[in-house]
Design a protein around this motif. Structure first.
Motif, mmCIF file in Angstrom:
data_model
loop_
_atom_site.group_PDB
_atom_site.id
_atom_site.type_symbol
_atom_site.label_atom_id
_atom_site.label_comp_id
_atom_site.label_asym_id
_atom_site.label_seq_id
_atom_site.Cartn_x
_atom_site.Cartn_y
_atom_site.Cartn_z
ATOM 1 N N LEU A 109 15.603 -18.751 38.534
ATOM 2 C CA LEU A 109 15.854 -20.131 38.128
ATOM 3 C C LEU A 109 17.055 -20.713 38.879
ATOM 4 O O LEU A 109 17.066 -21.889 39.244
ATOM 5 C CB LEU A 109 16.096 -20.167 36.621
ATOM 6 N N PHE A 110 18.046 -19.859 39.141
ATOM 7 C CA PHE A 110 19.267 -20.315 39.801
ATOM 8 C C PHE A 110 19.273 -20.061 41.306
ATOM 9 O O PHE A 110 20.309 -20.194 41.955
ATOM 10 C CB PHE A 110 20.484 -19.651 39.146
ATOM 11 N N GLY A 111 18.109 -19.670 41.851
ATOM 12 C CA GLY A 111 17.985 -19.526 43.297
ATOM 13 C C GLY A 111 18.318 -18.165 43.856
ATOM 14 O O GLY A 111 18.395 -17.987 45.083
ATOM 15 N N GLY A 112 18.506 -17.179 43.001
ATOM 16 C CA GLY A 112 18.791 -15.830 43.465
ATOM 17 C C GLY A 112 17.524 -15.023 43.704
ATOM 18 O O GLY A 112 16.414 -15.474 43.411
ATOM 19 N N THR A 113 17.704 -13.805 44.205
ATOM 20 C CA THR A 113 16.598 -12.893 44.478
ATOM 21 C C THR A 113 16.757 -11.656 43.613
ATOM 22 O O THR A 113 17.852 -11.081 43.526
ATOM 23 C CB THR A 113 16.582 -12.469 45.954
ATOM 24 N N ASN A 114 15.678 -11.232 42.973
ATOM 25 C CA ASN A 114 15.726 -10.050 42.114
ATOM 26 C C ASN A 114 15.505 -8.765 42.886
ATOM 27 O O ASN A 114 14.655 -8.711 43.778
ATOM 28 C CB ASN A 114 14.681 -10.157 41.005
ATOM 29 N N VAL A 115 16.259 -7.749 42.534
ATOM 30 C CA VAL A 115 16.094 -6.403 43.071
ATOM 31 C C VAL A 115 15.778 -5.491 41.899
ATOM 32 O O VAL A 115 16.608 -5.319 40.994
ATOM 33 C CB VAL A 115 17.372 -5.927 43.779
ATOM 34 N N GLN A 116 14.581 -4.926 41.858
ATOM 35 C CA GLN A 116 14.173 -4.090 40.744
ATOM 36 C C GLN A 116 14.711 -2.673 40.918
ATOM 37 O O GLN A 116 14.452 -2.021 41.920
ATOM 38 C CB GLN A 116 12.647 -4.062 40.628
ATOM 39 N N ALA A 117 15.470 -2.239 39.936
ATOM 40 C CA ALA A 117 15.999 -0.872 39.926
ATOM 41 C C ALA A 117 16.318 -0.506 38.490
ATOM 42 O O ALA A 117 16.897 -1.315 37.757
ATOM 43 C CB ALA A 117 17.255 -0.767 40.788
#
Length: 340
Positions: A180-188
């Motif tokens: 929503l805030f323009g970041g990128t998710n890293v799944q860990a």
């Protein structure tokens, strides 16, 4: 009189009084799977819980606790309980986005003010809905940790500061916030998180305070928002086939250990541990723990409003009455003085 009673016992006229668990002769062995390391407060607390179950059953229920993902990955723990890979598992519902839409209400930012009262409020509220949402397992209890926050390599003050930043979210709703805030998710998963930050795969992490030290993440981050940004919800789930195979007496013993009182006994030490991490972090000279101004906090709360709208839509899509469910959660939070 004593001789008369002994004679009647010998003749089989008087049956000795046995508890239901003692009356059955089947021993049940149960594997309890946790994905946190042995040093985590949940491990000794769960071992004490398991030992009390064994004692109450007269030894007919024997439990072995397996920490550190010995039986399977953290992301798989709900299915492990469902499929009998383990008999009781420690589940983060937010590890599987969209699968448990009702439980996700507890994952929305700025819901809980603190962990102990929050656990009582959330557990009381979710027991009703787990019967449908987690129907292929038996819910023992649900709980939260002490509220966590964002920790990272960059000082984040406003939601817009997450634009272009790589974040390891604590659960799926925080992942939606990041997007929503323009970041990128890293799944860990939690055990994988330090490596992700150390290798530059992630820049920021949503995490509770004490566990930052437990998983060594304090070595790879510097900045920390001092605000109760979010909590993660968890559940202990029991394999239905194993539970149903027990005698009535054994089932009662399990049920007696899945109460709000036992939820507190198992999880309160973790809440205390996480809460103590704030002061511990503030005492370190090479870390910056900073509060948000009222204006900055208002910007965060305003910015996450679409997450509640999305939660409501997901619940309605699954056939739930989102307004009524939300009202019941708010009532439980108010009853336990657990909300923000």
């Amino acid at each position: 009189m004593r001789k008369a009673i002994l004679a009647l016992l010998a003749a089989g006229c008087i049956m000795p009084v046995l508890t239901p668990a003692q009356a059955q002769d089947k021993t049940v062995n149960m594997k309890v799977s946790l994905w946190v390391p042995p040093a985590h407060p949940l491990v000794p607390a769960t071992q004490a819980w398991a030992a009390d179950i064994e004692k109450a059953s007269g030894g007919s229920i024997k439990m072995s606790v397996f920490p550190s993902e010995q039986l399977g990955k953290a992301f798989d723990h709900y299915d492990m309980a469902r499929d009998g890979i383990a008999d009781i598992t420690y589940v983060n519902p937010g590890y599987q986005p969209g699968r448990f839409p009702i439980a996700a209400a507890g994952q929305i930012p700025f819901v809980f003010s603190e962990g102990k009262k929050g656990t009582q409020a959330f557990n009381e509220w979710y027991q009703k809905y787990a019967k449908t949402e987690m129907k292929d397992t038996k819910l023992c209890f649900a709980f939260i940790h002490a509220p966590g926050t964002l920790h990272g390599k960059k000082k984040i003050v406003l939601p817009s500061d997450l634009n272009g930043v790589k974040v390891r979210p604590a659960q799926s709703t925080i992942g939606e916030m990041v997007k929503l805030f323009g970041g990128t998710n890293v799944q860990a998963s939690a055990p994988e998180s330090r490596d992700a930050i150390e290798r530059g795969v992630a820049d920021e992490i949503a995490f509770p305070w004490g566990s930052i030290f437990l998983f060594g993440i304090d070595k790879v981050v510097k900045y920390h928002i001092d605000a109760p940004l979010y909590s993660t919800v968890f559940t202990y789930n029991i394999n239905l086939a194993k539970y149903n195979s027990m005698s009535d007496g054994q089932k009662k013993i399990i049920d007696d250990h899945c109460t709000p009182e036992w939820a507190a006994k198992v999880t309160d030490p973790w809440v205390d541990y996480e809460a103590a991490g704030v002061a511990k972090m503030k005492a370190l000279p090479d870390h910056e723990v900073y509060p948000l101004t009222p204006e900055q906090l208002a910007a965060w709360k305003k910015g996450v409003e679409p997450l509640h709208t999305a939660w409501s839509a997901a619940v309605k899509k699954a056939g739930g009455d989102a307004d009524a469910i939300d009202a019941e959660l708010k009532a439980s939070l108010k009853k336990h003085s657990a909300g923000l």
